[in-house]
Design a protein around this motif. Structure first.
Motif, PDB file in Angstrom:
ATOM      1  N   ASN A  51      44.371 -21.105 -18.240  1.00 40.82           N
ATOM      2  CA  ASN A  51      44.937 -20.163 -17.276  1.00 40.82           C
ATOM      3  C   ASN A  51      44.800 -20.706 -15.852  1.00 40.82           C
ATOM      4  N   ASP A  53      47.047 -22.052 -13.780  1.00 41.41           N
ATOM      5  CA  ASP A  53      48.103 -21.689 -12.842  1.00 41.41           C
ATOM      6  C   ASP A  53      48.572 -20.254 -12.982  1.00 41.41           C
ATOM      7  N   ASN A  54      48.494 -19.723 -14.177  1.00 48.12           N
ATOM      8  CA  ASN A  54      48.974 -18.359 -14.388  1.00 48.12           C
ATOM      9  C   ASN A  54      48.054 -17.651 -15.375  1.00 48.12           C
TER      10      ASN A  54
END
Length: 71
Positions: A51, A53-54
């Motif tokens: 996780n 980056d997002n």
């Protein structure tokens, strides 16, 4: 690098106690925390988080084993 939810043993949220004030060296809680944080190989859990980056921050991998072992 994986993102984790912030946790801090110095926190005073929810309960007006801090973990570091309660778990003194020589107690079971202190030893359990030390073993989970320093002796267990949590890398296998950390490598599965993707996780960067997002996605929502994950719980730190040492928190759940500490809760389960303490119970």
């Amino acid at each position: 690098m994986a993102r984790y939810k912030h946790y801090d043993y110095q926190q005073t949220k929810m309960i007006p106690l801090r973990f570091t004030d309660q778990a003194q060296p020589g107690t079971f809680e202190y030893t359990l925390n030390h073993v989970v944080e320093n002796e267990l190989g949590l890398g296998v859990f950390k490598s599965r988080y993707r996780n960067d980056d997002n996605g929502a921050p994950a719980c730190y991998p040492a928190v759940l084993p500490e809760i389960v072992l303490f119970a």
